[in-house]
Write a protein that holds these residues in place. Structure first.
Motif, mmCIF file in Angstrom:
data_model
loop_
_atom_site.group_PDB
_atom_site.id
_atom_site.type_symbol
_atom_site.label_atom_id
_atom_site.label_comp_id
_atom_site.label_asym_id
_atom_site.label_seq_id
_atom_site.Cartn_x
_atom_site.Cartn_y
_atom_site.Cartn_z
ATOM 1 N N SER A 11 25.270 31.646 131.193
ATOM 2 C CA SER A 11 25.633 32.259 129.926
ATOM 3 C C SER A 11 26.723 33.327 130.147
ATOM 4 O O SER A 11 27.685 33.437 129.366
ATOM 5 N N ALA A 12 26.598 34.064 131.236
ATOM 6 C CA ALA A 12 27.618 35.079 131.566
ATOM 7 C C ALA A 12 28.960 34.411 131.883
ATOM 8 O O ALA A 12 30.026 34.948 131.540
ATOM 9 N N LEU A 13 28.917 33.232 132.503
ATOM 10 C CA LEU A 13 30.163 32.499 132.793
ATOM 11 C C LEU A 13 30.871 32.074 131.503
ATOM 12 O O LEU A 13 32.094 32.178 131.387
ATOM 13 N N ALA A 14 30.080 31.568 130.548
ATOM 14 C CA ALA A 14 30.656 31.130 129.266
ATOM 15 C C ALA A 14 31.372 32.301 128.598
ATOM 16 O O ALA A 14 32.493 32.162 128.104
ATOM 17 N N MET A 33 31.611 16.746 140.599
ATOM 18 C CA MET A 33 31.133 17.527 141.746
ATOM 19 C C MET A 33 30.067 16.749 142.507
ATOM 20 O O MET A 33 29.605 15.703 142.047
ATOM 21 N N THR A 34 29.708 17.284 143.662
ATOM 22 C CA THR A 34 28.655 16.666 144.479
ATOM 23 C C THR A 34 27.522 17.674 144.611
ATOM 24 O O THR A 34 27.526 18.502 145.534
ATOM 25 N N SER A 35 26.571 17.636 143.696
ATOM 26 C CA SER A 35 25.446 18.574 143.783
ATOM 27 C C SER A 35 24.577 18.218 144.968
ATOM 28 O O SER A 35 24.392 17.037 145.301
ATOM 29 N N ARG A 36 24.039 19.273 145.598
ATOM 30 C CA ARG A 36 23.033 19.067 146.647
ATOM 31 C C ARG A 36 21.833 19.905 146.264
ATOM 32 O O ARG A 36 21.733 20.358 145.117
ATOM 33 N N SER A 37 20.928 20.147 147.201
ATOM 34 C CA SER A 37 19.685 20.810 146.793
ATOM 35 C C SER A 37 19.807 22.334 146.745
ATOM 36 O O SER A 37 18.882 22.999 146.307
ATOM 37 N N ASP A 38 20.949 22.893 147.171
ATOM 38 C CA ASP A 38 21.101 24.352 147.144
ATOM 39 C C ASP A 38 21.737 24.806 145.822
ATOM 40 O O ASP A 38 22.931 24.586 145.584
ATOM 41 N N LYS A 39 20.926 25.445 145.004
ATOM 42 C CA LYS A 39 21.404 25.851 143.671
ATOM 43 C C LYS A 39 22.589 26.805 143.733
ATOM 44 O O LYS A 39 23.477 26.757 142.892
ATOM 45 N N GLU A 40 22.564 27.704 144.703
ATOM 46 C CA GLU A 40 23.624 28.713 144.791
ATOM 47 C C GLU A 40 24.968 28.053 145.145
ATOM 48 O O GLU A 40 25.999 28.366 144.556
ATOM 49 N N ASP A 41 24.929 27.143 146.126
ATOM 50 C CA ASP A 41 26.160 26.420 146.488
ATOM 51 C C ASP A 41 26.724 25.687 145.273
ATOM 52 O O ASP A 41 27.930 25.728 145.006
ATOM 53 N N ASN A 42 25.849 25.003 144.557
ATOM 54 C CA ASN A 42 26.307 24.254 143.382
ATOM 55 C C ASN A 42 26.904 25.201 142.347
ATOM 56 O O ASN A 42 27.933 24.905 141.736
ATOM 57 N N PHE A 43 26.249 26.354 142.166
ATOM 58 C CA PHE A 43 26.734 27.346 141.193
ATOM 59 C C PHE A 43 28.165 27.775 141.523
ATOM 60 O O PHE A 43 29.017 27.869 140.635
ATOM 61 N N GLN A 44 28.415 28.010 142.810
ATOM 62 C CA GLN A 44 29.770 28.418 143.211
ATOM 63 C C GLN A 44 30.785 27.340 142.845
ATOM 64 O O GLN A 44 31.888 27.638 142.381
ATOM 65 N N VAL A 45 30.405 26.084 143.071
ATOM 66 C CA VAL A 45 31.328 24.973 142.802
ATOM 67 C C VAL A 45 31.653 24.879 141.308
ATOM 68 O O VAL A 45 32.825 24.866 140.902
ATOM 69 N N HIS A 65 15.455 29.632 129.568
ATOM 70 C CA HIS A 65 15.750 31.070 129.540
ATOM 71 C C HIS A 65 15.546 31.695 130.915
ATOM 72 O O HIS A 65 15.366 32.908 131.026
ATOM 73 N N GLY A 66 15.604 30.859 131.932
ATOM 74 C CA GLY A 66 15.420 31.338 133.303
ATOM 75 C C GLY A 66 16.676 31.969 133.874
ATOM 76 O O GLY A 66 17.697 32.141 133.186
ATOM 77 N N GLU A 67 16.616 32.261 135.167
ATOM 78 C CA GLU A 67 17.709 32.987 135.830
ATOM 79 C C GLU A 67 19.022 32.194 135.791
ATOM 80 O O GLU A 67 20.092 32.750 135.515
ATOM 81 N N LEU A 68 18.928 30.880 136.058
ATOM 82 C CA LEU A 68 20.172 30.105 136.139
ATOM 83 C C LEU A 68 20.910 30.081 134.800
ATOM 84 O O LEU A 68 22.115 30.340 134.736
ATOM 85 N N MET A 69 20.193 29.787 133.725
ATOM 86 C CA MET A 69 20.844 29.734 132.410
ATOM 87 C C MET A 69 21.410 31.107 132.035
ATOM 88 O O MET A 69 22.455 31.197 131.372
#
Ligand SMILES: O=C(O)CNC(=O)[C@H](CS)NC(=O)CCC(=O)C(=O)O
Length: 322
Positions: free
Chosen positions: A111-114, A51-63, A103-107
């Motif tokens: 975890s829900a995806l897994a 993938m091509t990560s950029r600085s937007d966490k949400e966009d990367n999450f979708q990818v 244990h932050g929001e992203l992880m």
């Protein structure tokens, strides 16, 4: 599978040939017989992402959510994401300020995806918030999560990248990253024992030998290799680590332009213990799937027992620190 046989490659799997497949995957099998199935003992499908990560966490999450879903649909039991899957910042202040804890929001969302897809996840190169005393830097952490969404192991990158090739690349990772201080015992997973490393660690065979001595079946190098160094060294290093340690090597990768200053090489791949590239991603965002066959790994080790041929009497041992 009619559209698949493109050309035989040089890499040999004992007396068999590896076949380049249209999808970018090279299957190895005796006399062209495909061995991409899964299920029976010692064989597990895994997926490796690019993938091509950029600085937007949400966009990367979708990818990567979509890549995980695609791999799971194809039967993968573990999906491997690259270094910086969470984000790649535009500069040090941004990179540090966006870091989270384990244990932050992203992880929590990952975890829900897994759980949803019932897959293990190798989350290489997560930007983990640094300590209170060193809050201007992060840890570069490889997180292994099980299919229940629980973190089962973490490894903080020990070798930090520092290159200065005038006119091409200049990166000094210690400016924003705290080095990890230990090797982590290989993690038992549905595909075998996974040894955790990250990107630049690939250049240090001592780490890989240590992990192999500790029982690793699979070595992982989630990466964001630079275009310049990747073109010269990526595949040869991955195949060398697979051959010399007689392990599968799984290398998820960043690819393409992250911002105006930074571009990665790509070529996410899975290499088998004979050194054959059994899966390789297309250009751009992609996931490819291949089989980890532990019976095959043991056959390679039996037929060429390099671990028994070592001359520790001449060059000593790599001692494992306890
Ligand atoms: O900093 C982040 O946000 C994520 N970390 C990285 O991208 C790291 C440090 S700059 N990249 C590498 O180690 C590339 C190694 C490489 O290219 C080689 O060994 O040739």
């Amino acid at each position: 599978m009619t559209s698949i046989l493109l050309r035989a490659l040089f890499c040999k799997r004992t007396s068999s040939i590896c076949w380049q497949v249209f999808s970018g995957v090279r299957y190895c099998g005796t006399g062209g017989k495909m061995s991409a199935g899964c299920g029976s003992s010692g064989r597990t499908l895994i997926g490796v992402c690019q993938m091509t990560s950029r600085s937007d966490k949400e966009d990367n999450f979708q990818v990567y959510s979509e890549l995980i879903e695609r791999a799971a649909t194809r039967g993968a039991k573990i999906v491997f994401l690259p270094e910086g899957f969470d984000y790649l910042g535009r500069g040090i202040p941004q990179t540090v300020s966006m870091a989270e804890t384990l244990h932050g929001e992203l992880m929590t969302r990952i975890s829900a995806l897994a759980k949803k897809h019932d897959v293990w996840l190798s989350l290489g190169g997560f930007h983990e918030k640094g300590s209170e005393s060193d809050s201007n830097r992060v840890y570069n952490t490889h997180v292994m999560m099980n299919s229940q969404g629980a973190i089962v192991a973490t490894y903080r990158k020990t070798h930090l990248f520092h290159v200065d090739i005038p006119g091409q690349v200049r990166l000094k990772e210690t400016d924003w990253t705290i080095p990890g201080g230990e090797i982590v015992a290989p993690v038992p997973t549905p595909a075998g024992k996974v040894g955790l490393a990250i990107c630049y660690d690939l250049r240090f065979p001592e780490l890989c030998i240590s992990l192999a001595q500790m029982g690793a079946d699979i070595l992982t190098f989630p990466s964001a290799f630079t275009q310049t160094t990747g073109m010269a060294h990526w595949e040869v290093l991955l195949r060398a680590r697979a051959i010399e340690n007689q392990c599968y090597v799984v290398a998820a990768a960043q690819t393409g332009a992250h911002n105006e200053k930074r571009r990665s090489y790509g070529h996410a791949m899975i290499v088998d213990p004979w050194g054959c590239v059994v899966a390789c991603c297309h250009e751009g965002t992609d996931v490819c799937v291949a089989e980890v066959d532990l019976d095959y790994l043991h056959k390679v080790r039996r037929e060429m027992p390099v671990w028994e041929h070592r001359r520790h009497d001449i060059y000593g041992h790599i001692e494992l620190k306890t």
